[in-house]
Design an enzyme around this catalytic site. Structure first.
Site, short mmCIF file in Angstrom:
data_model
loop_
_atom_site.label_atom_id
_atom_site.label_comp_id
_atom_site.label_asym_id
_atom_site.label_seq_id
_atom_site.Cartn_x
_atom_site.Cartn_y
_atom_site.Cartn_z
N HIS A 263 85.02 30.90 11.01
CA HIS A 263 84.45 32.13 10.46
C HIS A 263 82.95 31.96 10.18
CE1 HIS A 263 84.60 35.93 8.29
NE2 HIS A 263 83.83 35.37 7.37
N HIS A 278 77.31 32.57 10.29
CA HIS A 278 76.18 32.23 9.42
C HIS A 278 75.56 30.90 9.80
CE1 HIS A 278 77.20 35.63 6.90
NE2 HIS A 278 78.46 35.23 6.95
N LYS A 321 76.52 43.08 13.98
CA LYS A 321 76.51 42.43 12.67
C LYS A 321 75.41 43.06 11.85
CE LYS A 321 77.60 39.27 9.57
NZ LYS A 321 78.93 39.13 8.95
#
Ligand SMILES: *[C@@H]1O[C@H](CO)[C@@H](O)[C@H](O)[C@H]1NC(C)=O
Ligand SMILES: *[C@@H]1O[C@H](CO)[C@@H](O)[C@H](O)[C@H]1NC(C)=O
Ligand SMILES: *[C@@H]1O[C@H](CO)[C@@H](O)[C@H](O)[C@H]1NC(C)=O
Length: 387
Positions: A263, A278, A321
């Site tokens: 993730h 990230h 995003k």
């Protein structure tokens, strides 16, 4: 990467006495591992391939170790949430382990102050010898948008974000190489089961060894957590990181389709949008291969050398995003260590760090739907909170 021998060795190290594959000792909640003949995660109950001691090792727990504040689950023999005294169903060690603590992944009653977390984050920053220098990495951040414009889905930057990355120097460093080997082991769609070959599982172990055992960043994080009584040995520390980051859980449709590592570092697609994502290296690789289009940024940190922090708007192969924040130009061990520090000490909360004298906050989330060990929680998310 092809290191079957390494896997056999690391399995023996992680699970002494159980390498015949018959026991769930130390394996509870971990993803399906085809090098074992039986499994120890919730999916084994559906597939009927649980080890014979799965229920004893993984389900019944009579201690609150690692379970303080967990949600009520009627599968447990005794409970560790704040209501258990009222219902008179606490585990016998509830008051010694949990009383007064807010609960979280490390459990216990250790108090770690914000000031201590800031001090250790400065230390990790000063020890990040593998970060990119200004001659090894050039970015071109282009258009800055306001928070209210982040949802507009407009490509306001004609050039890529990454102008230049010295791959020869950076990606040949052992921690970058180990990181890259793990990064491409995931299927980004939620609802699709993740499967790992034994080679891919050994890449996870190699990543943990290279980043956490073989760097000063990793060793500093361990010695801090050890000094606070969170872990007593380095192998407990590495093992817990392996479970919290790489253990699989289900984000969609009951499939073992996700993990904290996937993730946060690789990124996922859920409900038609990019979820997580990230990490600057994954961003760079996808942008370079033409799969990612940088649109704009809504946050640019105060740092004038790497690492810096950006909040980016981008399109990943058809999926948007809105704000993907990442630490730019750090080594893989650095953001892995910061996210781990924050998840372990401030699970589910805002964690206040100091990086080069500037404030940085990391937000983490616990995964609440399944657990490993005695009710410990997997990482659901972690990222730089951009004000
Ligand atoms: C992954 O595992 C699932 C469930 O065991 C299986 O249905 C699927 O075909 C596997 N996918 C791959 C790519 O091996
Ligand atoms: C969490 O678990 C509940 C009950 O098992 C289930 O209904 C729900 O769909 C799960 N949520 C996710 C995101 O998997
Ligand atoms: C897990 O539960 C906590 C407390 O109820 C909640 O704040 C958090 O958002 C939940 N995590 C996720 C990923 O939903």
């Amino acid at each position: 990467m092809k290191t079957i021998v390494f896997l056999a060795l690391s399995v023996a190290l992680f699970f002494p006495g159980s390498s015949n594959g018959q026991s769930c000792r130390g394996r509870c909640g971990y993803g399906t591992d085809s090098s074992y003949s039986c499994q120890c995660n919730p999916a084994c109950e559906r597939y009927g391939d649980c080890c014979s001691d799965y229920a004893v090792e993984c389900k019944a727990s009579t201690s609150c170790q690692g379970r303080c504040g967990e949600q009520y689950n009627n599968q447990n023999e005794c409970h560790c949430n704040s209501l258990c005294p009222q219902y008179n169903n606490c585990c016998s060690d509830y008051s010694s382990l949990c009383d007064g603590s807010s609960g979280g992944s490390s459990g216990g009653s250790t108090t770690i102050t914000d000031a201590e977390i800031k001090t250790v984050s400065e230390k990790l920053y000063s020890l990040d010898y593998n970060k990119a220098s200004s001659s090894q990495l050039t970015i071109n951040s282009q258009t800055l948008v306001s928070d209210s414009q982040t949802s507009s889905q407009k490509d306001l930057s004609s050039q890529p974000l990454f102008t230049y990355v010295n791959e020869n120097v950076l990606f040949s460093k052992p921690t970058y190489a180990a990181f890259l080997a793990v990064l491409d082991n995931y299927n980004r769609m939620t609802g699709q089961t993740e499967n790992f070959s034994s080679q891919q599982l050994s890449e996870q172990d190699k990543f943990l060894t290279e980043t956490m055992s073989n760097t000063q960043v990793g060793r500093e994080l361990f010695s801090f957590l050890q000094s606070k009584g969170v872990y007593s040995t380095e192998s407990d520390f590495i093992y817990d990181l392996k479970m919290m980051w790489f253990g699989l859980y289900s984000r969609y449709n009951g499939k073992q389709d996700s993990s904290g590592f996937e993730h946060i570092f690789a990124g996922e697609i859920k409900s038609g949008k990019v979820s997580g994502f990230h990490n600057w290296i994954q961003f760079y690789l996808l942008e370079k291969s033409g799969q990612l289009n940088y649109y704009s940024h809504s946050f640019n940190g105060p740092w004038t050398s790497y690492p810096d922090v950006l909040g980016m708007q981008f399109m990943w192969d058809g999926y948007f995003k809105q704000v993907g924040s990442a630490i730019i130009g750090c080594s893989p061990e650095f953001d892995f260590a910061l996210y781990s520090l924050c998840y372990i000490t401030r699970p589910g909360k805002l964690c206040r760090l100091s990086i080069g004298g500037q404030a940085l906050s990391i937000q983490t989330y616990t995964w609440n739907n399944s657990s490993y060990g005695n009710g410990k929680k997997y990482i659901a998310s972690a990222y730089p909170a951009t004000p």
